[in-house]
Write a protein that holds these residues in place. Structure first.
Motif, short mmCIF file in Angstrom:
data_model
loop_
_atom_site.label_atom_id
_atom_site.label_comp_id
_atom_site.label_asym_id
_atom_site.label_seq_id
_atom_site.Cartn_x
_atom_site.Cartn_y
_atom_site.Cartn_z
N TYR A 9 46.04 31.13 51.94
CA TYR A 9 46.26 32.48 51.44
C TYR A 9 46.43 32.48 49.92
N LEU A 10 47.00 31.41 49.37
CA LEU A 10 47.10 31.33 47.92
C LEU A 10 45.73 31.19 47.28
N ARG A 11 44.84 30.44 47.92
CA ARG A 11 43.48 30.29 47.41
C ARG A 11 42.74 31.63 47.43
N VAL A 12 42.87 32.36 48.53
CA VAL A 12 42.20 33.66 48.63
C VAL A 12 42.79 34.64 47.62
N ALA A 13 44.11 34.64 47.48
CA ALA A 13 44.75 35.54 46.51
C ALA A 13 44.25 35.26 45.10
N GLN A 14 44.12 33.99 44.75
CA GLN A 14 43.64 33.65 43.41
C GLN A 14 42.19 34.06 43.23
N ALA A 15 41.38 33.92 44.27
CA ALA A 15 39.98 34.34 44.18
C ALA A 15 39.88 35.84 43.94
N ILE A 16 40.75 36.60 44.58
CA ILE A 16 40.76 38.05 44.38
C ILE A 16 41.17 38.37 42.94
N ARG A 17 42.21 37.70 42.45
CA ARG A 17 42.63 37.91 41.06
C ARG A 17 41.50 37.59 40.09
N ASP A 18 40.78 36.51 40.36
CA ASP A 18 39.70 36.10 39.46
C ASP A 18 38.60 37.15 39.41
N ARG A 19 38.26 37.71 40.55
CA ARG A 19 37.21 38.73 40.57
C ARG A 19 37.63 39.99 39.83
N ALA A 21 39.87 39.97 37.31
CA ALA A 21 39.99 39.60 35.89
C ALA A 21 38.63 39.53 35.20
N ASP A 22 37.59 39.02 35.90
CA ASP A 22 36.29 38.87 35.23
C ASP A 22 35.40 40.11 35.37
N THR A 24 34.17 41.46 38.09
CA THR A 24 33.32 41.54 39.27
C THR A 24 33.74 42.69 40.16
N TRP A 25 35.05 42.86 40.29
CA TRP A 25 35.60 44.02 41.00
C TRP A 25 36.32 44.89 39.98
N PRO A 26 35.70 45.94 39.46
CA PRO A 26 36.33 46.78 38.43
C PRO A 26 37.34 47.75 39.06
N PRO A 27 38.13 48.44 38.24
CA PRO A 27 39.07 49.44 38.76
C PRO A 27 38.35 50.45 39.65
N GLY A 28 38.94 50.75 40.79
CA GLY A 28 38.35 51.69 41.74
C GLY A 28 37.44 51.05 42.77
N HIS A 29 37.13 49.75 42.59
CA HIS A 29 36.25 49.08 43.54
C HIS A 29 36.96 48.92 44.88
N LYS A 30 36.26 49.24 45.96
CA LYS A 30 36.81 49.08 47.31
C LYS A 30 36.51 47.68 47.81
#
Length: 256
Positions: A9-19, A21-22, A24-30
């Motif tokens: 779960y820590l790995r998945v959480a960090q992957a979400i943060r990375d997307r 931050a870079d 890939t998933w902008p504000p408002g992205h579902k």
């Protein structure tokens, strides 16, 4: 096994943060749903749930139910002022709430003859189980609920009058002092007790935030000239959205 699940779960959480931050998933992205994320990262849905709850708690995501249900990347949230001005004319309307910087609307539903829970009965000076009128409020900005309140009034006080339901009759939606004055009861003062609380899962979903998020619970009670409580309410204000400000008028000092 537990260590592998925690690492997952820590790995998945960090992957979400990375997307986020870079970009890939902008504000408002579902975000994709849990099964899709679980398949992508090769983990179980419970692991994905833990990861999402972790990032939700950090304020990077927000979750909604009903129309538009899902988890979204949260845009930076502006803080707004919630004035609590302690003068008779400065806090009009149902809750005495005048949110600054928002065009808001109020949805309300009243239910008569609801037995008073013990804590509410104590605040109203009545016996537990005595009948009350309970009114539940949701304050909306657009389609989103931004704060809630639950108000209680002794049924014996307003029964048989035109103001028995706060959201019905000729004074529907008016403030407590104005409604009570209509039946010959003069409201002389109100007390407010702010308490820090954490949101449960259901309320957090309603408010578009995460379970355990911080909020301020304002316990407000109106009293008549004889000191009798005539209404009490729990006003729930998410701490990440509102700065509650009290404007307290002071008498001029002679000779100043």
């Amino acid at each position: 096994m537990a260590d592998r699940q925690e690492a997952g779960y820590l790995r998945v959480a960090q992957a979400i943060r990375d997307r986020i931050a870079d970009g890939t998933w902008p504000p408002g992205h579902k975000l994709p749903n849990r099964p899709a994320l679980a398949a992508e990262y090769g983990v179980g849905e419970n692991t994905v749930r833990q990861a999402l709850e972790t990032v939700l708690a950090e304020g990077l995501l927000e979750s909604f139910r009903g129309r538009g249900r899902g988890t979204y990347v949260r845009a930076p949230r502006e803080r707004h002022i919630l004035p609590r001005t302690l003068t008779p004319t400065a806090a009009p309307g149902r809750l005495g709430l005048t949110p600054a910087g928002h065009h808001t609307s109020v949805e309300a539903e009243s239910t008569a003859k609801v037995p008073a829970p013990a804590l509410i009965a104590t605040r109203l000076g009545i016996e537990a189980g005595e009948l009350c009128v309970r009114t539940e409020y949701e304050v909306l900005a657009g389609l989103r609920c931004v704060l809630t309140a639950t108000s209680w009034e002794p049924y014996a006080l307003t029964s048989g009058t035109t103001v028995v339901l706060p959201e019905g009759g000729p004074l529907a939606g008016r403030g407590v002092p104005e409604r009570m004055a209509h039946i010959g009861v003069t409201v002389a003062r109100a007390t407010e007790v702010p308490r820090p609380v954490q949101l449960d899962r259901e309320t957090a979903q309603l408010l578009g935030t995460t379970p355990g998020a911080q909020a301020v619970l304002i316990e407000r009670t109106h009293y008549d000239t004889g000191g009798r409580p005539v209404e009490t309410a729990d006003i729930l204000v998410p701490a990440d959205r509102w700065d509650i400000t009290y404007d307290i008028p002071l008498a001029a000092v002679p000779g100043a």
